[in-house]
Design an enzyme around this catalytic site. Structure first.
Site, PDB file in Angstrom:
ATOM      1  N   GLY A  55       9.076 -10.274  -5.829  1.00 51.28           N
ATOM      2  CA  GLY A  55       9.463  -8.888  -6.070  1.00 51.28           C
ATOM      3  C   GLY A  55       8.981  -7.957  -4.983  1.00 51.28           C
ATOM      4  O   GLY A  55       8.222  -8.340  -4.085  1.00 51.28           O
ATOM      5  N   GLY A  75       7.601  -3.779  -4.356  1.00 52.23           N
ATOM      6  CA  GLY A  75       7.105  -2.566  -5.005  1.00 52.23           C
ATOM      7  C   GLY A  75       6.690  -1.521  -4.000  1.00 52.23           C
ATOM      8  O   GLY A  75       6.965  -1.638  -2.793  1.00 52.23           O
ATOM      9  N   GLY A  76       6.063  -0.477  -4.505  1.00 49.98           N
ATOM     10  CA  GLY A  76       5.643   0.611  -3.627  1.00 49.98           C
ATOM     11  C   GLY A  76       4.607   0.183  -2.614  1.00 49.98           C
ATOM     12  O   GLY A  76       4.523   0.775  -1.520  1.00 49.98           O
ATOM     13  N   GLY A  91       4.179  -3.180  -1.443  1.00 49.72           N
ATOM     14  CA  GLY A  91       4.706  -4.171  -0.496  1.00 49.72           C
ATOM     15  C   GLY A  91       5.470  -5.262  -1.223  1.00 49.72           C
ATOM     16  O   GLY A  91       5.952  -5.088  -2.337  1.00 49.72           O
ATOM     17  N   VAL A 140       5.785  -9.098  -2.906  1.00 48.38           N
ATOM     18  CA  VAL A 140       4.985 -10.073  -3.640  1.00 48.38           C
ATOM     19  C   VAL A 140       5.620 -11.455  -3.449  1.00 48.38           C
ATOM     20  O   VAL A 140       6.813 -11.642  -3.737  1.00 48.38           O
ATOM     21  CB  VAL A 140       4.914  -9.736  -5.138  1.00 48.38           C
ATOM     22  CG1 VAL A 140       4.043 -10.756  -5.876  1.00 48.38           C
ATOM     23  CG2 VAL A 140       4.371  -8.325  -5.348  1.00 48.38           C
ATOM     24  N   LYS A 198       0.366 -10.334  -2.804  1.00 52.11           N
ATOM     25  CA  LYS A 198       1.000  -9.050  -2.482  1.00 52.11           C
ATOM     26  C   LYS A 198       0.466  -8.563  -1.140  1.00 52.11           C
ATOM     27  O   LYS A 198      -0.749  -8.390  -0.988  1.00 52.11           O
ATOM     28  CB  LYS A 198       0.727  -8.030  -3.580  1.00 52.11           C
ATOM     29  CG  LYS A 198       1.416  -6.696  -3.377  1.00 52.11           C
ATOM     30  CD  LYS A 198       1.424  -5.841  -4.641  1.00 52.11           C
ATOM     31  CE  LYS A 198       0.051  -5.358  -5.011  1.00 52.11           C
ATOM     32  NZ  LYS A 198       0.087  -4.432  -6.181  1.00 52.11           N
ATOM     33  N   ASP A 250      -0.159   4.220 -13.887  1.00 50.63           N
ATOM     34  CA  ASP A 250       1.196   3.824 -13.486  1.00 50.63           C
ATOM     35  C   ASP A 250       1.753   2.801 -14.469  1.00 50.63           C
ATOM     36  O   ASP A 250       2.352   1.793 -14.080  1.00 50.63           O
ATOM     37  CB  ASP A 250       1.173   3.246 -12.066  1.00 50.63           C
ATOM     38  CG  ASP A 250       2.572   3.173 -11.445  1.00 50.63           C
ATOM     39  OD1 ASP A 250       3.477   3.881 -11.935  1.00 50.63           O
ATOM     40  OD2 ASP A 250       2.766   2.401 -10.486  1.00 50.63           O
TER      41      ASP A 250
END
Length: 471
Positions: A183, A185-186, A188, A190, A203, A298
């Site tokens: 995946g 994300g904000g 970086g 994974v 990550k 978050d």
């Protein structure tokens, strides 16, 4: 005889003067006068008599007037005496009434003081009751945590320690095959990688990311010192590469199960309740951590992962914060000039004030609870439900009507097939979700006192809540 009928006496020849002239001779007038007087007294009023009569009448009138005046004076005097008596008695009466009023006022004040004292005692007992509920929840959560730790310790192969990896290990483990990309994300990308004979989720910071060293250090600071069955485990890190290595959670995210039609179809109500319980348990653990409470900051379905046993775990602590106790509000918080979060899950008060508190996580939890019931996107979800309900109090209706309204208004996920008990639980979860996601922080319920016990009561799986093991 009338006065005007009097006939003058006849002329009489007088004798010549003689020796006997000196002898008194009665005058004819003398003989006449008595007759005249008798009739006059009887017949003719005299001016003197009139005067005396009138005078007498005046005297009588004066006496009568005097008598009346005297009578008036007597009555006036009597009235004055009566008034004086009343005035003399009135102060005593007024004094008696005043004393009675003062007594009543004192009694009223005494009762008011008693009411205030009773209200103070009631609030004190209420606070003590809430504190007992809060401590009971925390005790249960930590008892579950203790059992998890003991289970981990009994299995030597599952014991983990934090590892500092070197840059070359990171470089060698980065897969060339994009199929190993789990995946983005904000922070970086994974990857699924293998380090020191263990498969992990690695990550790595993206160079174009707005996050960086601060988020890297923050996540290590939190996850390195705490462990919990509903928190992702941090295996290690590489400071030079800003790389973080986690336990691999292979069964996707909560977001996948809510968005993907096939996954949502198999996502039963019992599983959704367990997810809600697990998230709530993790938050209770974080918010009561020592020496500093922790706010995730978050919380969203994309950051809730499932392991191979379908136990969900919170991840991504890059913008989480250690909270500080304050004297002004008594609520632990962290203040920042640049609030960060994820769209519809971000606490409006945190966004406006920059003050992050445990209640910020409660807001995000509320939105997730609504999603678990509806299976819908978070954007505008709360308003959508409030508008559809139009003030209807579902929790006060019977089960048949609850189900009819939930289905008619399309609030309940069409993939769910619920029995009567589950319908009631779904209504409770909607109510909790709406309360938790209130835009005003002070109107959100307490996680430990209200939210966790309510959700845990829905949980059909075996738990310690209400068991004999914990009083």
């Amino acid at each position: 005889m009338a006065m005007d009928e009097i006939i003058p006496p006849p002329e009489v020849d007088l004798p010549r003067e003689t020796e006997d002239s000196e002898r008194i001779i009665p005058s004819p007038d003398v003989e006449y006068l008595p007759r005249q007087t008798e009739d006059t007294e009887r017949k003719l009023p005299s001016p003197e008599v009139d005067y005396l009569s009138r005078q007498n009448e005046d005297i009588l009138e004066q006496k009568e007037e005097h008598g009346k005046t005297t009578e008036l004076e007597r009555k006036e005097k009597q009235l004055k005496e009566e008034r004086h008596g009343e005035e003399h008695e009135r102060p005593h009466e007024e004094l008696g009434q005043g004393t009675k009023l003062e007594t009543q006022c004192e009694e009223h004040k005494r009762l008011e003081r008693q009411c205030e004292e009773l209200e103070r005692q009631r609030r004190k007992l209420e606070r003590q009751g809430e504190e007992l509920k809060r401590m009971k929840t925390i005790t249960i959560v930590y008892e579950q945590f203790r059992q998890w730790i003991e289970d981990k310790a009994s299995n030597s192969s599952s014991g983990v320690s934090f590892i500092e990896f070197n840059p070359s290990e990171v470089d060698d483990s980065v897969p060339k095959d994009q199929n190993h990309c789990l995946g983005r994300g904000g922070y970086g990308i994974v990857y699924k990688a293998k380090l020191r004979n263990e498969t992990v989720a690695m990550k790595i910071l993206n160079e174009s990311s707005r996050q960086g060293e601060r988020e890297f250090k923050q996540e290590i600071a939190i996850l390195k010192r705490i462990r919990h069955q509903n928190l992702i485990t941090l295996r290690g890190a590489c400071s030079e590469k800003f790389a973080l290595m986690y336990e691999l959670l292979p069964n996707g995210t909560l977001e996948d199960r809510l968005i993907n039609e096939k996954q949502r179809e198999s996502f039963s109500w019992e599983e959704r309740v367990r997810v809600a319980t697990s998230i709530c348990t993790a938050l209770v653990f974080l918010h009561n951590a020592k020496p500093n409470p922790i706010a995730h900051g978050d919380l969203k379905p994309g950051n809730i992962l499932f392991d191979d046993e379908n136990i969900c775990k919170l991840s991504d602590f890059g913008i989480s914060r250690l909270l500080q106790q304050t004297n002004d509000t008594g609520t632990p918080n962290h203040i920042t000039e640049v609030p960060k979060g994820s769209g519809p899950y971000m606490d409006p008060e945190f966004k406006n004030t920059g003050k992050l508190t445990p209640q910020s996580d409660v807001f995000a939890l509320g939105i997730i609870l609504l999603q678990l019931v509806t299976g819908q996107s978070a954007t505008g979800l709360r308003k959508h439900i409030v508008d559809k309900l139009e003030g209807k109090k579902l929790e006060k209706m019977d089960t048949r009507k609850q189900k009819m309204i939930l289905e008619k208004l399309q609030i309940l996920d069409a993939q769910l097939k619920l029995d009567d008990t589950s319908i009631q639980d779904a209504v409770k979860m909607v109510s909790l979700g709406l309360r938790c996601s209130n835009s005003e922080r002070k109107r959100r319920p307490s996680l430990e006192i209200e939210v966790w016990p309510e959700i845990e009561s829905m949980n059909k799986s075996e738990c310690l809540y209400g068991s004999d093991e914990v009083d």
